[in-house]
Design a protein around this motif. Structure first.
Motif, short mmCIF file in Angstrom:
data_model
loop_
_atom_site.label_atom_id
_atom_site.label_comp_id
_atom_site.label_asym_id
_atom_site.label_seq_id
_atom_site.Cartn_x
_atom_site.Cartn_y
_atom_site.Cartn_z
N ASP A 36 -11.73 -1.34 1.20
CA ASP A 36 -12.44 -2.06 0.15
C ASP A 36 -13.08 -1.11 -0.85
OD1 ASP A 36 -11.81 -4.67 0.97
OD2 ASP A 36 -13.42 -4.66 2.45
N ARG B 16 -12.27 -10.53 0.41
CA ARG B 16 -12.65 -9.12 0.42
C ARG B 16 -12.21 -8.48 -0.90
NH1 ARG B 16 -13.02 -7.63 5.93
NH2 ARG B 16 -13.74 -5.59 5.24
N ARG C 285 -5.40 -7.96 1.55
CA ARG C 285 -4.81 -7.58 2.83
C ARG C 285 -3.40 -8.12 2.92
NH1 ARG C 285 -9.95 -5.54 2.45
NH2 ARG C 285 -10.66 -4.75 4.46
#
Length: 302
Positions: A63, A242, A246
């Motif tokens: 991140d 996030r 992903r």
């Protein structure tokens, strides 16, 4: 064989040092404090005298890379390029560790080693650039991709899940991301095997066989910790947004390993059972009841 392990202080690096040494190789362990991977002169001085260099050093804060892509690029692309040049100049074989994040996660079948990279995050872009740099400067290098790592030598998904389940009495974990939980010790074993068979330069995948979701893995972890698997509730990625995207599907194929006579890592659930005690024994709150071999029965993503 004389091996230099770069990034030896990390979770994977520690197991690389142990496994290579156990296999009879003379190992030099270089931690971040020992060797600046962005210093070409330091690398040129450290590599000579070794037959193989294994690069486990990387920016792994997925991140954080979204807002610090330049710094991530330096560690994940520039440093491997410098290391590849140093290895080539010294006549040493380079093994470079990479990741499933070089793919977009949109496939419905295991990614082959020659599948086109299509990263969706800054971290993935920098790791893809590192692969390119390594193969450009050291054509005989071994690029070893892995994913969903856990181990006894550092913070990892199983330790976090077991701790949260014990502290909170329950956790929610995403069930719409699928991959292959992989023990760092098994990755080290694949690296050792590739070096020992003199595998040709190219890309190899070192992940466990089979597949599961983060939710499925979390249930196995909680069971191994002596807790009830129903403490783990399923949720979706949409519920835990996030900064970095992903991959929804992180299953890697193992054809290249088989082609050179190296057996892929076994099924993820069996390998987790073998690793559970070593990985979980230091988790606060679990006590001495944590035992190996227990069958697997808050939105955290490794």
């Amino acid at each position: 064989m004389r091996c230099l392990v770069v990034g030896a202080g990390g979770m994977l690096g520690q197991d690389l040092v142990d496994v290579l040494a156990a296999a009879g190789h003379a190992v030099t362990a270089a931690t971040r404090a020992d060797l600046d991977v962005l210093d070409a002169g330091a690398l040129a001085g450290a590599v000579p005298g070794h037959d193989a260099v294994v690069n486990a050093a990387a920016w792994t804060a997925v991140d954080d890379a979204e807002t610090a892509e330049g710094a991530a690029f330096a560690l994940n692309a520039l440093a491997p390029a410098l290391l590849a040049r140093a290895a080539s100049a010294a006549g040493a074989r380079l093994v470079h560790v990479s990741t499933d994040y070089v793919f977009d996660g949109a496939a419905g079948h295991p990614y082959a080693e020659d599948a086109p990279p299509a990263p969706r995050s800054a971290y993935g872009r920098t790791k893809a650039a590192g692969e390119w740099a390594v193969r450009a400067h050291a054509p005989d290098a071994l690029v070893v991709r892995t994913a969903w790592l856990y181990g006894a030598g550092g913070a990892c998904f199983p330790r976090t899940i077991a701790r949260l389940a014990a502290e909170r009495g329950g956790v929610s974990v995403v069930d719409d991301q699928v991959g292959q939980p992989t023990w760092t010790r098994d990755v080290a074993g694949v690296v050792a095997a590739l070096l020992e068979v003199g595998a040709p330069g190219g890309v190899y995948h070192a992940t466990s066989s089979g597949r599961t979701s983060w939710h499925g893995f979390a249930r196995a972890v909680v069971a191994s910790a002596g807790l009830h698997p129903q403490l783990v509730a399923p949720t979706t990625s949409a519920a835990f947004v996030r900064p970095a995207a992903r991959p929804a599907f992180s299953v890697l194929g193992h054809g290249a390993l088989r082609a050179v006579g190296v057996e892929p890592i076994g099924p993820w659930a069996q390998r987790w059972e073998a690793a559970a005690h070593a990985v979980l024994q230091a988790v606060p709150g679990l006590g001495p009841g944590v035992a190996p071999g227990v069958a697997p029965g808050a939105g955290v993503r490794a």
